[in-house]
Design a protein around this motif. Structure first.
Motif, PDB file in Angstrom:
ATOM      1  N   GLU A 200       0.815  -1.209   0.000  1.00 33.16           N
ATOM      2  CA  GLU A 200       0.000   0.000   0.000  1.00 33.16           C
ATOM      3  C   GLU A 200       0.851   1.263   0.000  1.00 33.16           C
ATOM      4  O   GLU A 200       0.419   2.321  -0.468  1.00 33.16           O
ATOM      5  N   LEU A 201       2.071   1.165   0.552  1.00 35.05           N
ATOM      6  CA  LEU A 201       2.971   2.319   0.611  1.00 35.05           C
ATOM      7  C   LEU A 201       4.140   2.189  -0.362  1.00 35.05           C
ATOM      8  O   LEU A 201       4.965   3.102  -0.464  1.00 35.05           O
ATOM      9  N   GLY A 202       4.214   1.056  -1.060  1.00 35.28           N
ATOM     10  CA  GLY A 202       5.348   0.826  -1.928  1.00 35.28           C
ATOM     11  C   GLY A 202       6.646   0.735  -1.153  1.00 35.28           C
ATOM     12  O   GLY A 202       7.712   1.106  -1.652  1.00 35.28           O
ATOM     13  N   GLU A 203       6.578   0.210   0.078  1.00 34.05           N
ATOM     14  CA  GLU A 203       7.737   0.148   0.954  1.00 34.05           C
ATOM     15  C   GLU A 203       7.838  -1.236   1.575  1.00 34.05           C
ATOM     16  O   GLU A 203       7.030  -2.132   1.286  1.00 34.05           O
ATOM     17  N   GLU A 204       8.795  -1.419   2.435  1.00 37.86           N
ATOM     18  CA  GLU A 204       8.974  -2.688   3.131  1.00 37.86           C
ATOM     19  C   GLU A 204       9.681  -2.435   4.452  1.00 37.86           C
ATOM     20  O   GLU A 204      10.340  -1.399   4.643  1.00 37.86           O
ATOM     21  N   VAL A 205       9.536  -3.377   5.357  1.00 29.29           N
ATOM     22  CA  VAL A 205      10.313  -3.383   6.594  1.00 29.29           C
ATOM     23  C   VAL A 205      11.317  -4.517   6.491  1.00 29.29           C
ATOM     24  O   VAL A 205      10.937  -5.666   6.243  1.00 29.29           O
ATOM     25  N   GLN A 206      12.577  -4.192   6.631  1.00 33.51           N
ATOM     26  CA  GLN A 206      13.627  -5.200   6.604  1.00 33.51           C
ATOM     27  C   GLN A 206      14.072  -5.497   8.030  1.00 33.51           C
ATOM     28  O   GLN A 206      14.270  -4.577   8.833  1.00 33.51           O
ATOM     29  N   ALA A 207      14.211  -6.765   8.328  1.00 33.64           N
ATOM     30  CA  ALA A 207      14.632  -7.154   9.664  1.00 33.64           C
ATOM     31  C   ALA A 207      16.069  -6.719   9.915  1.00 33.64           C
ATOM     32  O   ALA A 207      16.941  -6.892   9.053  1.00 33.64           O
ATOM     33  N   VAL A 208      16.306  -6.132  11.059  1.00 36.69           N
ATOM     34  CA  VAL A 208      17.671  -5.764  11.438  1.00 36.69           C
ATOM     35  C   VAL A 208      18.267  -6.897  12.259  1.00 36.69           C
ATOM     36  O   VAL A 208      17.563  -7.771  12.777  1.00 36.69           O
ATOM     37  N   ARG A 209      19.577  -6.909  12.391  1.00 41.28           N
ATOM     38  CA  ARG A 209      20.267  -7.975  13.111  1.00 41.28           C
ATOM     39  C   ARG A 209      19.775  -8.029  14.555  1.00 41.28           C
ATOM     40  O   ARG A 209      19.586  -7.000  15.205  1.00 41.28           O
ATOM     41  N   GLY A 210      19.562  -9.217  15.017  1.00 42.00           N
ATOM     42  CA  GLY A 210      18.990  -9.413  16.347  1.00 42.00           C
ATOM     43  C   GLY A 210      17.567  -9.927  16.286  1.00 42.00           C
ATOM     44  O   GLY A 210      17.052 -10.462  17.271  1.00 42.00           O
ATOM     45  N   PHE A 211      16.923  -9.791  15.119  1.00 39.46           N
ATOM     46  CA  PHE A 211      15.549 -10.283  14.983  1.00 39.46           C
ATOM     47  C   PHE A 211      15.521 -11.807  15.028  1.00 39.46           C
ATOM     48  O   PHE A 211      16.286 -12.479  14.331  1.00 39.46           O
ATOM     49  N   THR A 212      14.666 -12.344  15.859  1.00 42.48           N
ATOM     50  CA  THR A 212      14.430 -13.781  15.926  1.00 42.48           C
ATOM     51  C   THR A 212      12.938 -14.017  16.101  1.00 42.48           C
ATOM     52  O   THR A 212      12.203 -13.115  16.533  1.00 42.48           O
ATOM     53  N   LEU A 213      12.509 -15.226  15.786  1.00 43.58           N
ATOM     54  CA  LEU A 213      11.095 -15.570  15.963  1.00 43.58           C
ATOM     55  C   LEU A 213      10.997 -16.960  16.566  1.00 43.58           C
ATOM     56  O   LEU A 213      11.656 -17.897  16.109  1.00 43.58           O
ATOM     57  N   ILE A 214      10.201 -17.058  17.615  1.00 40.09           N
ATOM     58  CA  ILE A 214       9.945 -18.333  18.286  1.00 40.09           C
ATOM     59  C   ILE A 214       8.466 -18.652  18.156  1.00 40.09           C
ATOM     60  O   ILE A 214       7.613 -17.839  18.522  1.00 40.09           O
ATOM     61  N   ALA A 215       8.144 -19.824  17.640  1.00 37.38           N
ATOM     62  CA  ALA A 215       6.760 -20.277  17.540  1.00 37.38           C
ATOM     63  C   ALA A 215       6.592 -21.541  18.371  1.00 37.38           C
ATOM     64  O   ALA A 215       7.537 -22.307  18.574  1.00 37.38           O
ATOM     65  N   THR A 216       5.372 -21.751  18.865  1.00 34.11           N
ATOM     66  CA  THR A 216       5.052 -22.992  19.566  1.00 34.11           C
ATOM     67  C   THR A 216       3.890 -23.658  18.852  1.00 34.11           C
ATOM     68  O   THR A 216       3.058 -22.993  18.233  1.00 34.11           O
ATOM     69  N   ALA A 217       3.851 -24.981  18.942  1.00 31.76           N
ATOM     70  CA  ALA A 217       2.775 -25.716  18.275  1.00 31.76           C
ATOM     71  C   ALA A 217       2.662 -27.102  18.880  1.00 31.76           C
ATOM     72  O   ALA A 217       3.615 -27.637  19.450  1.00 31.76           O
ATOM     73  N   ASN A 218       1.473 -27.677  18.766  1.00 33.85           N
ATOM     74  CA  ASN A 218       1.276 -29.078  19.131  1.00 33.85           C
ATOM     75  C   ASN A 218       0.311 -29.697  18.133  1.00 33.85           C
ATOM     76  O   ASN A 218      -0.413 -28.995  17.426  1.00 33.85           O
ATOM     77  N   ASP A 219       0.347 -31.022  18.056  1.00 38.31           N
ATOM     78  CA  ASP A 219      -0.517 -31.710  17.094  1.00 38.31           C
ATOM     79  C   ASP A 219      -1.523 -32.636  17.777  1.00 38.31           C
ATOM     80  O   ASP A 219      -2.006 -33.582  17.180  1.00 38.31           O
ATOM     81  N   ARG A 220      -1.824 -32.311  19.036  1.00 34.97           N
ATOM     82  CA  ARG A 220      -2.744 -33.165  19.771  1.00 34.97           C
ATOM     83  C   ARG A 220      -4.124 -32.541  19.957  1.00 34.97           C
ATOM     84  O   ARG A 220      -5.124 -33.248  20.051  1.00 34.97           O
ATOM     85  N   ASP A 221      -4.202 -31.219  20.039  1.00 34.35           N
ATOM     86  CA  ASP A 221      -5.483 -30.562  20.286  1.00 34.35           C
ATOM     87  C   ASP A 221      -6.336 -30.538  19.030  1.00 34.35           C
ATOM     88  O   ASP A 221      -5.846 -30.614  17.907  1.00 34.35           O
ATOM     89  N   ARG A 222      -7.628 -30.373  19.243  1.00 35.25           N
ATOM     90  CA  ARG A 222      -8.519 -30.185  18.109  1.00 35.25           C
ATOM     91  C   ARG A 222      -8.305 -28.798  17.516  1.00 35.25           C
ATOM     92  O   ARG A 222      -7.864 -27.879  18.161  1.00 35.25           O
ATOM     93  N   GLY A 223      -8.680 -28.657  16.251  1.00 35.45           N
ATOM     94  CA  GLY A 223      -8.551 -27.361  15.601  1.00 35.45           C
ATOM     95  C   GLY A 223      -7.158 -27.086  15.089  1.00 35.45           C
ATOM     96  O   GLY A 223      -6.766 -25.934  14.903  1.00 35.45           O
ATOM     97  N   VAL A 224      -6.382 -28.143  14.847  1.00 39.02           N
ATOM     98  CA  VAL A 224      -5.004 -27.965  14.396  1.00 39.02           C
ATOM     99  C   VAL A 224      -4.957 -27.809  12.882  1.00 39.02           C
ATOM    100  O   VAL A 224      -5.614 -28.537  12.147  1.00 39.02           O
ATOM    101  N   ASN A 225      -4.182 -26.829  12.425  1.00 45.98           N
ATOM    102  CA  ASN A 225      -3.945 -26.625  10.995  1.00 45.98           C
ATOM    103  C   ASN A 225      -2.486 -26.966  10.713  1.00 45.98           C
ATOM    104  O   ASN A 225      -1.579 -26.281  11.184  1.00 45.98           O
ATOM    105  N   ASP A 226      -2.248 -28.040   9.986  1.00 45.51           N
ATOM    106  CA  ASP A 226      -0.877 -28.463   9.707  1.00 45.51           C
ATOM    107  C   ASP A 226      -0.106 -27.353   8.999  1.00 45.51           C
ATOM    108  O   ASP A 226      -0.653 -26.628   8.163  1.00 45.51           O
ATOM    109  N   LEU A 227       1.164 -27.249   9.326  1.00 45.91           N
ATOM    110  CA  LEU A 227       2.021 -26.275   8.661  1.00 45.91           C
ATOM    111  C   LEU A 227       2.307 -26.741   7.241  1.00 45.91           C
ATOM    112  O   LEU A 227       2.519 -27.934   6.987  1.00 45.91           O
ATOM    113  N   SER A 228       2.338 -25.807   6.314  1.00 44.34           N
ATOM    114  CA  SER A 228       2.731 -26.149   4.955  1.00 44.34           C
ATOM    115  C   SER A 228       4.207 -26.544   4.952  1.00 44.34           C
ATOM    116  O   SER A 228       4.985 -26.125   5.824  1.00 44.34           O
TER     117      SER A 228
END
Length: 379
Positions: A200-228
């Motif tokens: 929409e702005l013709g721009e982007e955000v680039q990650a700077v050094r230090g950026f990390t991402l932690i995700a959690t997941a389980n495959d036992r509960d109902r309503g699970v959407n498998d990761l591609s």
């Protein structure tokens, strides 16, 4: 063109809190600020860009230990050391980390403490649900400004992920597999290109050094959407197991119950160690489908009977003992909570529970009080 994201102002809710007011559940970086400061002061090892601690110190913070000056660092995670080392090493690279495991294996707890130790901030959080929109991962808009002036930087509302990218911090995505698959895939460009486009702005955000991402997941509960497969390839996956032994699980439950109990001004949980052992034994036997001596096969209920649920059962029992008893945890204080944890399906699980009571609990000589208490609430 890249776009800068301004730091968010202080939280007005916390800013307006009464002087001396105690937060019911402080963030990890606040609850363990003393330990983090002690580690930082004595940490002479190399630190990745924008990390508050070195990888060694982050692992020590999670696993516990004693520093050279005698400062004791309490363990936040009780489990194989190598699991924590692999998780921390992953964050020191440009790979995202996926903490995978059955419900109640401390995935959220570990995620929070990793973020606190690495970035000093565990609050850049996306909570995954079936209704999580793409804006929670990418960005949204202040619609009043958008309608008045059109797309602009002032109208853009950054997501926690966008803020982490722009500021070189750690973002957390909880229950990733509960998020719809098309929304999950919004992370692919972020994790592969380290870029978040804003067309929409013709721009982007680039990650700077230090950026990390932690995700959690389980495959036992109902309503699970498998990761591609495309998204899964962007993560290093670390599986958090259930505690290997009953003693390890008892130690985990006792430690967390003591921490929660002190926060709620409940009596110390050490007086109830025998009841904690009983709860853990029941959970492990029903979870494994066999008694601890291996002699009797059991049916397992529909619930997960996780360590986190055991902590909840014991904490509820401590509250009963404190407010309606003499402060000592006994079988009668945990029976109702135990019934609620085991019997999730009123028909099938009740049969499993009653069979367990009659064939296992009733036959144990030192469990007669426990059997009577459970029978009383089971009916």
């Amino acid at each position: 063109m890249s776009v800068s994201v301004q730091p968010m102002p202080a939280d007005p809710i916390h800013e307006g809190a009464a002087p001396g007011a105690e937060v019911l559940r402080p963030h990890a970086e606040d609850a363990f600020a003393g330990e983090l400061a002690a580690l930082a002061a004595r940490d002479e090892r190399p630190r990745p860009p924008r990390w508050k601690l070195s990888p060694w110190a982050v692992a020590t913070y999670l696993l516990g230990g004693t520093l050279a000056d005698g400062t004791v660092i309490s363990p936040k995670y009780v489990g194989p050391r190598r699991i924590v080392e692999v998780a921390v090493a992953t964050l020191a690279t440009d790979r995202a980390l996926l903490l995978l495991g059955v419900p109640g294996t401390a995935k959220t707890w570990v995620s929070e403490h990793l973020a606190a130790a690495v970035s000093g901030d565990s609050t850049l959080l996306v909570q995954g649900t079936a209704g999580t929109p793409e804006e929670a991962i990418r960005y949204g808009w202040d619609y009043a400004r958008l309608l008045a002036h059109g797309p602009s930087r002032d109208a853009l509302v950054p997501s926690p992920v966008m803020r982490a990218m722009a500021e070189g911090r750690t973002a957390r995505v909880e229950e990733l597999t509960r998020i719809p698959a098309d929304v999950q895939d919004a992370l692919i460009t972020v994790l592969s290109e380290k870029t978040l486009p804003i067309p929409e702005l013709g721009e982007e955000v680039q990650a700077v050094r230090g950026f990390t991402l932690i995700a959690t997941a389980n495959d036992r509960d109902r309503g699970v959407n498998d990761l591609s497969s495309a998204l899964r390839r962007r993560f290093n996956t670390v599986v958090l197991p259930l505690p290997e032994s009953a003693e390890a699980e008892v130690a985990i439950v006792a430690r967390r119950v003591d921490q929660i109990g002190r926060a709620l001004d409940l009596p110390a949980g050490t007086d109830g160690l025998a009841e904690i052992r009983r709860v853990v034994t029941v959970f492990r036997e029903l979870r494994d489908g066999v008694t601890s001596d291996g002699r009797t096969r059991l049916k397992s209920p529909s619930g997960t009977l996780s360590t986190a649920e055991a902590i909840s059962v014991v904490t509820g029992g401590l509250a009963l003992a404190a407010h309606f008893g003499d402060g000592v945890l006994r079988a009668g204080d945990i029976a109702a909570g135990l019934l609620g944890a085991v019997v999730r399906d009123p028909a099938a699980d009740r049969v499993v529970w009653q069979e367990y009571l009659e064939t296992v609990v009733r036959e144990r000589d030192d469990w007669h009080d426990f059997y009577r208490a459970c029978r009383e609430v089971t009916g």
